[in-house]
Design a protein around this motif. Sequence first.
Motif, PDB file in Angstrom:
ATOM      1  N   GLN A   1       5.522   0.642  33.418  1.00  0.00           N
ATOM      2  CA  GLN A   1       4.693   0.350  34.590  1.00  0.00           C
ATOM      3  C   GLN A   1       3.327  -0.189  34.170  1.00  0.00           C
ATOM      4  O   GLN A   1       2.826  -1.158  34.742  1.00  0.00           O
ATOM      5  CB  GLN A   1       4.521   1.618  35.429  1.00  0.00           C
ATOM      6  N   MET A   2       2.739   0.452  33.157  1.00  0.00           N
ATOM      7  CA  MET A   2       1.427   0.013  32.686  1.00  0.00           C
ATOM      8  C   MET A   2       1.500  -1.389  32.094  1.00  0.00           C
ATOM      9  O   MET A   2       0.602  -2.215  32.303  1.00  0.00           O
ATOM     10  CB  MET A   2       0.896   0.998  31.637  1.00  0.00           C
ATOM     11  N   SER A   3       2.574  -1.680  31.365  1.00  0.00           N
ATOM     12  CA  SER A   3       2.724  -2.995  30.747  1.00  0.00           C
ATOM     13  C   SER A   3       2.694  -4.096  31.799  1.00  0.00           C
ATOM     14  O   SER A   3       2.017  -5.119  31.634  1.00  0.00           O
ATOM     15  CB  SER A   3       4.034  -3.051  29.957  1.00  0.00           C
ATOM     16  N   THR A   4       3.408  -3.887  32.894  1.00  0.00           N
ATOM     17  CA  THR A   4       3.429  -4.880  33.969  1.00  0.00           C
ATOM     18  C   THR A   4       2.046  -5.052  34.584  1.00  0.00           C
ATOM     19  O   THR A   4       1.578  -6.176  34.806  1.00  0.00           O
ATOM     20  CB  THR A   4       4.433  -4.460  35.059  1.00  0.00           C
ATOM     21  N   LEU A   5       1.365  -3.936  34.828  1.00  0.00           N
ATOM     22  CA  LEU A   5       0.059  -3.991  35.494  1.00  0.00           C
ATOM     23  C   LEU A   5      -1.002  -4.651  34.617  1.00  0.00           C
ATOM     24  O   LEU A   5      -1.793  -5.475  35.097  1.00  0.00           O
ATOM     25  CB  LEU A   5      -0.381  -2.575  35.880  1.00  0.00           C
ATOM     26  N   VAL A   6      -1.028  -4.306  33.331  1.00  0.00           N
ATOM     27  CA  VAL A   6      -2.071  -4.886  32.471  1.00  0.00           C
ATOM     28  C   VAL A   6      -1.782  -6.350  32.155  1.00  0.00           C
ATOM     29  O   VAL A   6      -2.713  -7.130  31.924  1.00  0.00           O
ATOM     30  CB  VAL A   6      -2.261  -4.070  31.172  1.00  0.00           C
ATOM     31  N   LEU A   7      -0.504  -6.741  32.150  1.00  0.00           N
ATOM     32  CA  LEU A   7      -0.200  -8.162  31.970  1.00  0.00           C
ATOM     33  C   LEU A   7      -0.678  -8.970  33.178  1.00  0.00           C
ATOM     34  O   LEU A   7      -1.125 -10.115  33.035  1.00  0.00           O
ATOM     35  CB  LEU A   7       1.296  -8.368  31.750  1.00  0.00           C
ATOM     36  N   GLU A   8      -0.589  -8.373  34.353  1.00  0.00           N
ATOM     37  CA  GLU A   8      -1.138  -9.039  35.538  1.00  0.00           C
ATOM     38  C   GLU A   8      -2.656  -9.188  35.412  1.00  0.00           C
ATOM     39  O   GLU A   8      -3.226 -10.212  35.807  1.00  0.00           O
ATOM     40  CB  GLU A   8      -0.782  -8.237  36.795  1.00  0.00           C
ATOM     41  N   GLU A   9      -3.296  -8.166  34.851  1.00  0.00           N
ATOM     42  CA  GLU A   9      -4.743  -8.254  34.632  1.00  0.00           C
ATOM     43  C   GLU A   9      -5.071  -9.292  33.566  1.00  0.00           C
ATOM     44  O   GLU A   9      -6.085  -9.990  33.659  1.00  0.00           O
ATOM     45  CB  GLU A   9      -5.300  -6.884  34.216  1.00  0.00           C
ATOM     46  N   LEU A  10      -4.220  -9.396  32.548  1.00  0.00           N
ATOM     47  CA  LEU A  10      -4.424 -10.416  31.521  1.00  0.00           C
ATOM     48  C   LEU A  10      -4.302 -11.808  32.130  1.00  0.00           C
ATOM     49  O   LEU A  10      -5.081 -12.712  31.796  1.00  0.00           O
ATOM     50  CB  LEU A  10      -3.403 -10.240  30.395  1.00  0.00           C
ATOM     51  N   LEU A  11      -3.344 -11.984  33.025  1.00  0.00           N
ATOM     52  CA  LEU A  11      -3.184 -13.277  33.704  1.00  0.00           C
ATOM     53  C   LEU A  11      -4.439 -13.618  34.506  1.00  0.00           C
ATOM     54  O   LEU A  11      -4.943 -14.751  34.430  1.00  0.00           O
ATOM     55  CB  LEU A  11      -1.961 -13.228  34.618  1.00  0.00           C
ATOM     56  N   ALA A  12      -4.946 -12.647  35.261  1.00  0.00           N
ATOM     57  CA  ALA A  12      -6.170 -12.878  36.044  1.00  0.00           C
ATOM     58  C   ALA A  12      -7.344 -13.193  35.114  1.00  0.00           C
ATOM     59  O   ALA A  12      -8.180 -14.062  35.415  1.00  0.00           O
ATOM     60  CB  ALA A  12      -6.479 -11.649  36.895  1.00  0.00           C
TER      61      ALA A  12
END
Length: 650
Positions: free
Chosen positions: A383-394
């Motif tokens: 779950q964290m991996s998905t969320l932080v990758l979204e933050e990396l994209l932003a």
Amino acid sequence: MEFPKAPTRERGKVAGVVTSPFPSSSSSSLLYKPGCSRKLETALQPAQGEGQRERKRNHPVIPDPKSTRIRSDQIRELIKDQRFFVASQHLLAMERDCSSDSGSKRKEDHVDHQSEIEDLFGLLKQEVLRIIRLSVSIAKAEPELLRDAVRTVAEQVEEDRRYTLEEKASGKAAHCRPRRWKDEWRSTVQESVTDRMKEPPFDSNEGLSTTAHSFLHMGKAMKDDLITVVKYIKGHYPEDFQVCSTYAQFYHKCFSAQLEMVAQFELGRKDTYLLLTWVQNIYPNEIRNHPILVKDLDQAHLGSLLPLRQIKQFEAAYLTNEVDAAKRSLANCLQLEVKKWAEGNEPPKLAGHYHSELHIDAIQIIHNKQKEAEGISAELGKQMSTLVLEELLAFLQSYKKALDIFMREKKNNQYFEATVVTNMNSCLGFQSHTEKTSGQDYIRVKIVNALTDIETAGCNVLVQCVVQELQPIFRKFTQRKWASCTDIIDEIIATAIHHVSTLRALKDPLRQAVIEKIHFFLVQEYISRLMKKKVSLRTPELQKNLSELVQQHASILCTFCLDNGSTAKWLGYALPSLAEIIKLQGTDTIMVEVGMLASKYPDISKEHLSAILYIKGNLSRNETRSILSVLDIGVTATLPHKHLFSSIRV
């Protein structure tokens, strides 16, 4: 005959024995005679070797309770000397005698005897349970003392069971039984566990928070104590006591209750992480699945330290808090990086390449959040991996906007190209991390696309820097006669070298991509100037001289580009082929060369070819028309289809 009092236990004795709170009865001087059946005597027979073991302790021999009774004061001495099992046997014999003689004695004597027995049982229980309470502390150092106390408890529990069976068989209730030693034993174990799980004084010098200190103490106490139970205590107990499960359940309840209490408060980020780590990782993996404990703890059916609903609430709070923290950290990294761009200093180099810590810092933030969550549970890690990758994209989208502004507004910066190169190198770092990171594919694709956009923009800017400086030099080809253009190609190469020196600090494959674009521009721009010169040479000699000059320039350009890392060898045939067309005089041979040129560069048009043929001022219209007709014939391409001529306007 009276037996001497048992000497005080010296070696192996646990200090602090409490004397009986009950007063001695005057009947303590009486001797009790045998009155038990052979069956009961056999049941109370001491274990083989008991007498030998006691003698090894240098104690006087105590009469066998089957044949001889001792006084109550002697039983007190046995208890005081921590010879609990022997005292228990004599006390049981005294209890049975009292029960069997109750009808033959005066009521007052019977009451006195019974009172004395109750006092002795109270004293024995008090001292035995005190040893039980100290079990974990003394198990290694005083195994015989602990064994003696456990045997005493087990004997009393067995006596309760025997009386219960007799009561069911006879229908008569014994007023003194059951004495419920097992219940008392469980309560004592629970009190012992509670004491050992109490938090020691907090020491702020350890660098731990109060919560961390508490969890660490309880976890360590539980693991170490249960290992002691399995290795040094379990063997003393009968199986029906389920001693490991009993201890484990009490430790579990104590730990769970403490966590429940902590969970009632509003926890900060660190304490939330700490709580989840203990509940989801350390407790199940390092305590319940400890190699020494796993078999016994499986039988205890301990479960989780917190209810699943509460765990999910803490996980949701943890994810929200950590993602917000990652977002703030990434924003700070970008802000610091943009500030460095504005300062106008040359970026540092690492292993010959311009280097920035931006991608390292950003990746570290993302990686730490992923690993931290994985350390709690694999599912939370996903779950964290998905969320932080979204933050990396932003973050990358914000990064591109900031870099676009810099590339648009700061072109006069002394180290403009070096700064762009630095950021392109950072993109490669982000790219490498994304390829290795697990996560939702759609997010990874978006991240790769965002990085590609940044790299493409950077490549275009670097090439444009070269183009803007070289185009005025290329225009000189159309302003001078061909014979006086020798120094122009030297100026072109010198200018290109200046830019390429900066590009050496760009990592491959981006460096190679930029060099190939520069290579493409040099060839294309030279062809464009050759076509736009509008010079018609009527003699073969002049055409030959121009052909040789073009061949020479083509060789210089090709060598320069290939030496600096270009792999665009497909560009190397264009100028030599055009030079050959300019030199050749026979229509047929020219048509063959045109066919070969068209096979390598299918995007060449009749307009392009007409501009080259215009240079050959000795061609008739019919000859020109025949040569142009070659392009009407479908020619099979011999190279991958790439556009060279299509963007050249004639």
